[in-house]
Design a protein around this motif. Structure first.
Motif, PDB file in Angstrom:
ATOM      1  N   LYS A   1      -3.372 -11.991  37.868  1.00  0.00           N
ATOM      2  CA  LYS A   1      -2.209 -12.768  38.274  1.00  0.00           C
ATOM      3  C   LYS A   1      -1.825 -13.796  37.215  1.00  0.00           C
ATOM      4  O   LYS A   1      -0.666 -14.184  37.109  1.00  0.00           O
ATOM      5  CB  LYS A   1      -2.497 -13.481  39.604  1.00  0.00           C
ATOM      6  CG  LYS A   1      -2.764 -12.545  40.780  1.00  0.00           C
ATOM      7  CD  LYS A   1      -1.541 -11.709  41.107  1.00  0.00           C
ATOM      8  CE  LYS A   1      -1.765 -10.884  42.370  1.00  0.00           C
ATOM      9  NZ  LYS A   1      -0.565 -10.059  42.695  1.00  0.00           N
ATOM     10  N   ALA A   2      -2.810 -14.248  36.435  1.00  0.00           N
ATOM     11  CA  ALA A   2      -2.562 -15.201  35.349  1.00  0.00           C
ATOM     12  C   ALA A   2      -3.751 -15.145  34.391  1.00  0.00           C
ATOM     13  O   ALA A   2      -4.889 -14.953  34.818  1.00  0.00           O
ATOM     14  CB  ALA A   2      -2.386 -16.616  35.895  1.00  0.00           C
ATOM     15  N   ALA A   3      -3.457 -15.308  33.087  1.00  0.00           N
ATOM     16  CA  ALA A   3      -4.505 -15.271  32.062  1.00  0.00           C
ATOM     17  C   ALA A   3      -4.269 -16.385  31.055  1.00  0.00           C
ATOM     18  O   ALA A   3      -3.154 -16.535  30.535  1.00  0.00           O
ATOM     19  CB  ALA A   3      -4.518 -13.911  31.357  1.00  0.00           C
ATOM     20  N   GLY A   4      -5.296 -17.176  30.800  1.00  0.00           N
ATOM     21  CA  GLY A   4      -5.176 -18.258  29.837  1.00  0.00           C
ATOM     22  C   GLY A   4      -5.159 -17.733  28.418  1.00  0.00           C
ATOM     23  O   GLY A   4      -5.777 -16.722  28.096  1.00  0.00           O
ATOM     24  N   LEU A   5      -4.433 -18.426  27.552  1.00  0.00           N
ATOM     25  CA  LEU A   5      -4.401 -18.102  26.118  1.00  0.00           C
ATOM     26  C   LEU A   5      -5.106 -19.228  25.378  1.00  0.00           C
ATOM     27  O   LEU A   5      -4.615 -20.356  25.315  1.00  0.00           O
ATOM     28  CB  LEU A   5      -2.962 -17.943  25.646  1.00  0.00           C
ATOM     29  CG  LEU A   5      -2.729 -17.679  24.147  1.00  0.00           C
ATOM     30  CD1 LEU A   5      -3.577 -16.519  23.642  1.00  0.00           C
ATOM     31  CD2 LEU A   5      -1.254 -17.433  23.865  1.00  0.00           C
ATOM     32  N   ASN A   6      -6.295 -18.921  24.830  1.00  0.00           N
ATOM     33  CA  ASN A   6      -7.121 -19.905  24.136  1.00  0.00           C
ATOM     34  C   ASN A   6      -7.046 -19.716  22.628  1.00  0.00           C
ATOM     35  O   ASN A   6      -6.796 -18.610  22.148  1.00  0.00           O
ATOM     36  CB  ASN A   6      -8.582 -19.764  24.576  1.00  0.00           C
ATOM     37  CG  ASN A   6      -8.800 -20.166  26.017  1.00  0.00           C
ATOM     38  OD1 ASN A   6      -8.615 -21.330  26.366  1.00  0.00           O
ATOM     39  ND2 ASN A   6      -9.178 -19.215  26.860  1.00  0.00           N
ATOM     40  N   PRO A   7      -7.300 -20.772  21.850  1.00  0.00           N
ATOM     41  CA  PRO A   7      -7.358 -20.620  20.394  1.00  0.00           C
ATOM     42  C   PRO A   7      -8.351 -19.534  19.953  1.00  0.00           C
ATOM     43  O   PRO A   7      -8.113 -18.845  18.954  1.00  0.00           O
ATOM     44  CB  PRO A   7      -7.798 -22.009  19.918  1.00  0.00           C
ATOM     45  CG  PRO A   7      -7.263 -22.942  20.954  1.00  0.00           C
ATOM     46  CD  PRO A   7      -7.405 -22.197  22.257  1.00  0.00           C
ATOM     47  N   SER A   8      -9.443 -19.353  20.699  1.00  0.00           N
ATOM     48  CA  SER A   8     -10.417 -18.323  20.323  1.00  0.00           C
ATOM     49  C   SER A   8      -9.826 -16.924  20.453  1.00  0.00           C
ATOM     50  O   SER A   8     -10.227 -16.008  19.722  1.00  0.00           O
ATOM     51  CB  SER A   8     -11.681 -18.440  21.168  1.00  0.00           C
ATOM     52  OG  SER A   8     -11.387 -18.315  22.547  1.00  0.00           O
ATOM     53  N   ASP A   9      -8.872 -16.725  21.370  1.00  0.00           N
ATOM     54  CA  ASP A   9      -8.207 -15.432  21.477  1.00  0.00           C
ATOM     55  C   ASP A   9      -7.415 -15.138  20.211  1.00  0.00           C
ATOM     56  O   ASP A   9      -7.410 -14.007  19.707  1.00  0.00           O
ATOM     57  CB  ASP A   9      -7.273 -15.406  22.694  1.00  0.00           C
ATOM     58  CG  ASP A   9      -8.001 -15.658  24.005  1.00  0.00           C
ATOM     59  OD1 ASP A   9      -9.118 -15.133  24.171  1.00  0.00           O
ATOM     60  OD2 ASP A   9      -7.446 -16.376  24.847  1.00  0.00           O
ATOM     61  N   VAL A  10      -6.740 -16.159  19.704  1.00  0.00           N
ATOM     62  CA  VAL A  10      -5.961 -16.014  18.475  1.00  0.00           C
ATOM     63  C   VAL A  10      -6.888 -15.749  17.290  1.00  0.00           C
ATOM     64  O   VAL A  10      -6.643 -14.843  16.475  1.00  0.00           O
ATOM     65  CB  VAL A  10      -5.106 -17.276  18.238  1.00  0.00           C
ATOM     66  CG1 VAL A  10      -4.352 -17.173  16.913  1.00  0.00           C
ATOM     67  CG2 VAL A  10      -4.128 -17.492  19.390  1.00  0.00           C
TER      68      VAL A  10
ATOM     69  N   LEU B   1      -8.512 -22.931  32.962  1.00  0.00           N
ATOM     70  CA  LEU B   1      -9.688 -23.800  32.962  1.00  0.00           C
ATOM     71  C   LEU B   1     -10.981 -23.165  32.462  1.00  0.00           C
ATOM     72  O   LEU B   1     -11.937 -23.884  32.172  1.00  0.00           O
ATOM     73  CB  LEU B   1      -9.920 -24.325  34.389  1.00  0.00           C
ATOM     74  CG  LEU B   1      -8.799 -25.172  34.982  1.00  0.00           C
ATOM     75  CD1 LEU B   1      -9.092 -25.489  36.450  1.00  0.00           C
ATOM     76  CD2 LEU B   1      -8.617 -26.457  34.189  1.00  0.00           C
ATOM     77  N   GLY B   2     -11.052 -21.837  32.371  1.00  0.00           N
ATOM     78  CA  GLY B   2     -12.327 -21.172  32.147  1.00  0.00           C
ATOM     79  C   GLY B   2     -13.108 -21.668  30.944  1.00  0.00           C
ATOM     80  O   GLY B   2     -14.213 -22.223  31.074  1.00  0.00           O
ATOM     81  N   VAL B   3     -12.576 -21.467  29.750  1.00  0.00           N
ATOM     82  CA  VAL B   3     -13.300 -21.865  28.535  1.00  0.00           C
ATOM     83  C   VAL B   3     -13.488 -23.374  28.455  1.00  0.00           C
ATOM     84  O   VAL B   3     -14.617 -23.848  28.213  1.00  0.00           O
ATOM     85  CB  VAL B   3     -12.597 -21.331  27.274  1.00  0.00           C
ATOM     86  CG1 VAL B   3     -13.168 -21.972  26.011  1.00  0.00           C
ATOM     87  CG2 VAL B   3     -12.748 -19.811  27.185  1.00  0.00           C
ATOM     88  N   PRO B   4     -12.443 -24.199  28.656  1.00  0.00           N
ATOM     89  CA  PRO B   4     -12.665 -25.648  28.547  1.00  0.00           C
ATOM     90  C   PRO B   4     -13.700 -26.187  29.524  1.00  0.00           C
ATOM     91  O   PRO B   4     -14.585 -26.978  29.143  1.00  0.00           O
ATOM     92  CB  PRO B   4     -11.274 -26.233  28.836  1.00  0.00           C
ATOM     93  CG  PRO B   4     -10.318 -25.150  28.511  1.00  0.00           C
ATOM     94  CD  PRO B   4     -11.015 -23.882  28.871  1.00  0.00           C
TER      95      PRO B   4
END
Length: 318
Positions: free
Chosen positions: A35-44, A121-124
């Motif tokens: 339903k929603a997915a965070g975009l983190n710097p680690s993904d980039v 919120l997952g990674v942070p």
């Protein structure tokens, strides 16, 4: 299903919007509709090739919230959230319409969080939780958190719930003003040589725990440390090196604690999410604000936006 995928690394042009078969869960697995997915710097950084163990082709994305649509009967229909080292690195991640992972790798989504809020919120929060747990922050602990990013913000909120004495330290005046408005005692960082005196003005004898989320304040943190204190770090300068005043550290009986969220798989992260997730429903943790929701089809341009250093938290929505 629609997904973002890369088959090579080195630049963001490798990321493509594709149609791939919807994955099928195996034994002890679940299929989650994202339903929603965070975009983190680690993904980039993953697409850019900063993680040599990533196997290709790969769908990126670590942080998600969604609904279980296949798997063990007891989990069907449940709203869940998750994160973990497998996703996007050596198993397909959540920047897609569906993701498959271990049935033990999902935790019940807090009711007070929307899907987008949970996905942010997952990674942070798992990083901050790990840092506080492993550096033994508890009730009354004199804690200094250096930095103004998402992990630092999470650490301040979690430490407050634990009953620690919380002191923030940031560079920019507007960051300091915002943190003070939230009720946190806050230092504005100036010269590194001044940090110890600034800390001792508020914490007589120094901070028992210092969490440096920037990687640049480790040398200055040592003189600000109380005897037998701990310094947790999650970052380093670009070249990976920093000068450590080892003599001053061991004379204080101090310890260094390295924090790396990519040491934890989805099962371990689910246990963390479940432990602090209840604090959101109890009204003890602040709900995320100012999220930028974007359709998955905009993934390529949103990756570029994060790579350029945007301060906005972007949430991809299939």
């Amino acid at each position: 299903m629609k997904a973002l995928q890369f088959s090579r690394t080195g630049d963001l042009a490798a990321l493509q919007s594709v149609e791939v078969p919807t994955p099928v869960p195996g034994a002890e697995q679940v299929l989650v509709q994202i339903k929603a997915a965070g975009l983190n710097p680690s993904d980039v950084k993953n697409v850019l090739g900063r993680f040599p163990y990533t196997t290709l082709p790969r769908i990126p994305g670590r942080d998600f919230a969604g609904v279980v649509v296949d798997g063990p009967q007891a989990l069907l229909g449940q709203e869940v959230w998750g994160t973990g080292k497998e996703l996007g690195f050596f198993a397909d991640g959540c920047h897609a319409e569906y993701v498959v992972l271990s049935a033990k790798g999902v935790a019940p989504k807090p009711r007070h969080l929307s899907f987008a809020q949970a996905a942010s919120l997952g990674v942070p929060y798992t990083t901050a939780w790990d840092a506080l747990q492993r550096s033994q922050v508890g009730s009354g602990t004199r804690l200094l958190v250096i930095g103004g990013g998402a992990v630092a913000t999470a650490a301040l909120a979690l430490a407050k719930v634990s009953g620690a004495q919380v002191l923030a330290a940031v560079r920019r005046p507007e960051q300091a003003e915002a943190l003070r408005a939230q009720g946190y005692a806050t230092l504005q960082l100036t010269e590194s040589e001044a940090l110890a005196a600034q800390v001792n003005d508020l914490y007589s004898g120094g901070a028992e725990v210092i969490f440096d989320t920037t990687g640049f304040w480790l040398p200055a943190a040592v003189p600000a440390l109380a005897p037998f204190g701990r310094i947790a770090i999650i970052a380093a300068p670009v070249d990976g090196h920093v000068q450590l005043p080892a003599l001053a550290l061991y004379r204080r009986g101090g310890s260094l604690v390295g924090i790396n969220s990519l040491l934890y798989g989805v099962d371990a992260c689910a246990l963390m999410l479940e432990q602090f997730g209840r604090f959101f429903d109890q009204g003890l943790l602040p709900l995320p604000e100012g999220l930028v929701e974007a359709p998955l089809e905009q993934g390529l341009e949103r990756y570029a936006q994060v790579n350029q250093g945007t301060s906005e938290k972007i949430i991809l929505v299939p």
